[in-house]
Design an enzyme around this catalytic site. Structure first.
Site, PDB file in Angstrom:
ATOM      1  N   LEU A 108      19.495  50.911  25.382  1.00 13.70           N
ATOM      2  CA  LEU A 108      20.661  51.449  24.672  1.00 13.70           C
ATOM      3  C   LEU A 108      20.727  50.914  23.245  1.00 13.70           C
ATOM      4  CD1 LEU A 108      23.186  51.150  27.624  1.00 13.70           C
ATOM      5  CD2 LEU A 108      22.237  53.272  26.710  1.00 13.70           C
ATOM      6  N   GLU A 143      15.187  57.513  37.002  1.00 13.16           N
ATOM      7  CA  GLU A 143      14.289  58.616  36.610  1.00 13.16           C
ATOM      8  C   GLU A 143      12.830  58.192  36.772  1.00 13.16           C
ATOM      9  OE1 GLU A 143      16.271  59.215  32.649  1.00 13.16           O
ATOM     10  OE2 GLU A 143      16.478  61.257  33.398  1.00 13.16           O
ATOM     11  N   GLY A 157      17.658  55.718  33.399  1.00 16.83           N
ATOM     12  CA  GLY A 157      16.219  55.960  33.259  1.00 16.83           C
ATOM     13  C   GLY A 157      15.378  55.207  34.282  1.00 16.83           C
ATOM     14  N   GLU A 187      25.118  57.694  32.710  1.00 13.62           N
ATOM     15  CA  GLU A 187      25.000  58.393  31.417  1.00 13.62           C
ATOM     16  C   GLU A 187      26.346  58.928  30.919  1.00 13.62           C
ATOM     17  OE1 GLU A 187      22.767  58.430  33.757  1.00 13.62           O
ATOM     18  OE2 GLU A 187      20.777  58.359  32.867  1.00 13.62           O
ATOM     19  N   LYS A 231      15.826  41.719  29.302  1.00 14.32           N
ATOM     20  CA  LYS A 231      16.597  42.929  28.956  1.00 14.32           C
ATOM     21  C   LYS A 231      16.671  43.862  30.165  1.00 14.32           C
ATOM     22  CE  LYS A 231      17.507  41.957  24.616  1.00 14.32           C
ATOM     23  NZ  LYS A 231      18.896  41.665  24.203  1.00 14.32           N
TER      24      LYS A 231
HETATM   25  C1  1HE Z   1      20.179  46.121  28.046  1.00  9.72           C
HETATM   26  C2  1HE Z   1      20.296  47.189  28.950  1.00  9.72           C
HETATM   27  C3  1HE Z   1      19.981  48.488  28.468  1.00  9.72           C
HETATM   28  C4  1HE Z   1      20.842  45.393  29.976  1.00  9.72           C
HETATM   29  N1  1HE Z   1      19.595  48.608  27.197  1.00  9.72           N
HETATM   30  N2  1HE Z   1      19.786  46.300  26.787  1.00  9.72           N
HETATM   31  N3  1HE Z   1      21.758  51.937  31.333  1.00  9.72           N
HETATM   32  C5  1HE Z   1      22.940  51.401  31.608  1.00  9.72           C
HETATM   33  O1  1HE Z   1      23.991  51.900  31.233  1.00  9.72           O
HETATM   34  C6  1HE Z   1      22.908  50.095  32.339  1.00  9.72           C
HETATM   35  C7  1HE Z   1      23.357  48.983  31.425  1.00  9.72           C
HETATM   36  N4  1HE Z   1      23.105  47.676  32.030  1.00  9.72           N
HETATM   37  C8  1HE Z   1      23.910  47.148  32.982  1.00  9.72           C
HETATM   38  O2  1HE Z   1      24.843  47.769  33.482  1.00  9.72           O
HETATM   39  C9  1HE Z   1      23.631  45.732  33.393  1.00  9.72           C
HETATM   40  O3  1HE Z   1      22.855  45.122  32.365  1.00  9.72           O
HETATM   41  C10 1HE Z   1      22.827  45.623  34.730  1.00  9.72           C
HETATM   42  C11 1HE Z   1      23.738  46.004  35.902  1.00  9.72           C
HETATM   43  C12 1HE Z   1      21.572  46.497  34.735  1.00  9.72           C
HETATM   44  C13 1HE Z   1      22.360  44.159  34.901  1.00  9.72           C
HETATM   45  O4  1HE Z   1      23.471  43.276  34.798  1.00  9.72           O
HETATM   46  P1  1HE Z   1      23.194  41.702  34.556  1.00  9.72           P
HETATM   47  O5  1HE Z   1      24.521  41.019  34.600  1.00  9.72           O
HETATM   48  O6  1HE Z   1      22.121  41.226  35.437  1.00  9.72           O
HETATM   49  O7  1HE Z   1      22.575  41.629  33.036  1.00  9.72           O
HETATM   50  P2  1HE Z   1      23.329  41.742  31.642  1.00  9.72           P
HETATM   51  O8  1HE Z   1      23.928  40.413  31.280  1.00  9.72           O
HETATM   52  O9  1HE Z   1      24.244  42.907  31.596  1.00  9.72           O
HETATM   53  O10 1HE Z   1      22.114  42.084  30.652  1.00  9.72           O
HETATM   54  C14 1HE Z   1      21.154  41.109  30.297  1.00  9.72           C
HETATM   55  C15 1HE Z   1      20.614  41.512  28.937  1.00  9.72           C
HETATM   56  O11 1HE Z   1      19.951  42.773  29.040  1.00  9.72           O
HETATM   57  C16 1HE Z   1      21.712  41.693  27.893  1.00  9.72           C
HETATM   58  O12 1HE Z   1      21.159  41.378  26.641  1.00  9.72           O
HETATM   59  P3  1HE Z   1      21.512  39.928  25.940  1.00  9.72           P
HETATM   60  O13 1HE Z   1      20.714  39.927  24.690  1.00  9.72           O
HETATM   61  O14 1HE Z   1      22.999  39.927  25.732  1.00  9.72           O
HETATM   62  O15 1HE Z   1      21.073  38.876  26.936  1.00  9.72           O
HETATM   63  C17 1HE Z   1      21.957  43.189  27.922  1.00  9.72           C
HETATM   64  O16 1HE Z   1      22.485  43.701  26.711  1.00  9.72           O
HETATM   65  C18 1HE Z   1      20.540  43.695  28.136  1.00  9.72           C
HETATM   66  N5  1HE Z   1      20.521  45.029  28.723  1.00  9.72           N
HETATM   67  N6  1HE Z   1      20.712  46.719  30.151  1.00  9.72           N
HETATM   68  C19 1HE Z   1      19.510  47.528  26.390  1.00  9.72           C
HETATM   69  N7  1HE Z   1      20.032  49.566  29.265  1.00  9.72           N
HETATM   70  C20 1HE Z   1      16.001  58.947  28.848  1.00  9.72           C
HETATM   71  S1  1HE Z   1      17.640  59.028  29.110  1.00  9.72           S
HETATM   72  C21 1HE Z   1      18.066  57.743  30.183  1.00  9.72           C
HETATM   73  C22 1HE Z   1      19.514  57.461  30.034  1.00  9.72           C
HETATM   74  C23 1HE Z   1      19.883  56.146  30.639  1.00  9.72           C
HETATM   75  O17 1HE Z   1      19.081  55.400  31.125  1.00  9.72           O
HETATM   76  S2  1HE Z   1      21.538  55.803  30.557  1.00  9.72           S
HETATM   77  C24 1HE Z   1      21.710  54.342  31.445  1.00  9.72           C
HETATM   78  C25 1HE Z   1      21.585  53.142  30.550  1.00  9.72           C
END
Ligand code: 1HE
Length: 260
Positions: free
Chosen positions: A63, A109, A106, A129, A22
């Site tokens: 998320l 962060e 995060g 975000e 994840k």
């Molecule tokens: C997740 C998350 C997540 C991946 N929560 N499950 N963060 C974001 O907006 C970033 C969102 N993530 C991404 O943009 C991409 O996943 C990455 C660039 C980080 C990595 O890409 P990649 O191609 O290596 O992986 P993927 O295929 O996108 O993800 C693999 C798995 O991880 C997939 O789950 P699966 O069950 O389909 O295999 C994704 O859903 C899961 N995954 N990122 C949950 N963030 C206290 S406030 C803080 C506010 C924030 O942090 S906002 C930013 C949130």
């Protein structure tokens, strides 16, 4: 632990984010494990390194978990992140982070709560975000904004764009950029060096510098005098000063090596 791995290397406590499937997304349970791991690091290490397993350092907030929360649960969740990350920034140990791949939301962060950040060339940084319809909640408006400045952070949040490791160094987000795959080794090397400092000096460095930066100049200088005197009159300081004056080997400041 389900989401983290710990390891002691000499005096350096290592905490590895270990939810690679994840992308090390941070859930509530993840934050609680981090709290436990920080306690372990403080009990066992003199310095600590935060790193991550898998292709990315950390994808930020889980998320999937977040969408199920009520507004008030969200406040408590954010406050809990603050408490645990604060134990890193304002705890007992100097913390070094080794960053690679995505260091986003995060994840940035969390990295911002460590004292020294080492990125490898694969690292990229973003605050998506705005695109998710949310706001930073793990301390970025305080910690990350102080690193890169409000104007740059505003740009990252409004545009959702990513920046690479070299740009992050120019923006003061990271202090070191190393070739791909070498961030952990570099962070451990730096932490091992910091672990040889007097404990009280390390404590003063990580606690006093950020606080003094938030003070008026005159207040800061006043507080500095007390901390300087308190540390310099410790028995350990006397011993270390005598080692230098006694020309003990290794006590001289070295010229810089070939790398910056
Ligand atoms: C997740 C998350 C997540 C991946 N929560 N499950 N963060 C974001 O907006 C970033 C969102 N993530 C991404 O943009 C991409 O996943 C990455 C660039 C980080 C990595 O890409 P990649 O191609 O290596 O992986 P993927 O295929 O996108 O993800 C693999 C798995 O991880 C997939 O789950 P699966 O069950 O389909 O295999 C994704 O859903 C899961 N995954 N990122 C949950 N963030 C206290 S406030 C803080 C506010 C924030 O942090 S906002 C930013 C949130």
């Amino acid at each position: 632990m389900n989401f983290l791995k710990t390891e002691l290397r000499g005096k350096v406590a290592l905490i590895g984010l270990d939810r690679p499937q994840k992308r090390n997304a941070i859930s509530d349970a993840f934050v609680e494990e981090l709290d436990t791991a920080v306690t372990w690091a403080e009990e066992n290490g003199k310095a600590a390194v935060l790193h991550a397993n898998g292709p990315h350092f950390c994808a930020g907030l889980d998320l999937a978990e977040h969408v199920k929360k009520t507004p008030f649960e969200g406040v408590h969740g954010s406050r809990r992140w603050h408490q645990v990350f604060d134990r890193i920034q304002r705890g007992k140990l100097p913390w070094f982070s080794a960053l690679h791949g995505a260091v986003v939301g995060g994840g940035l962060e969390l990295a911002s709560s460590t004292h020294v950040r080492v990125a490898d060339k694969s690292a990229f940084f973003a605050l998506p975000e705005g695109q998710r319809g949310i706001f930073v909640g793990g301390g970025a408006s305080v910690r990350t904004a102080r690193l890169m400045g409000v104007a740059r952070m505003t740009d990252l949040m409004l545009t959702g764009r990513s920046i690479g490791a070299d740009q992050a160094e120019l923006w003061n987000i990271v202090q070191y950029v190393v070739p791909e795959g070498q961030a952990l080794a570099k962070a451990i090397e730096l932490a091992a060096q910091a672990a040889t400092n007097a404990e009280i000096s390390n404590y003063a460095i990580i606690h006093a510098l950020p606080r003094i930066q938030d003070m008026a100049s005159d207040d800061g200088l006043f507080v500095e005098s007390f901390i300087a005197s308190f540390t310099a009159t410790s028995p350990e300081a006397e011993q270390r000063l005598n080692e230098f004056l006694g020309k003990k080997s290794g006590s001289k400041v070295a010229r810089p090596g070939p790398e910056k």
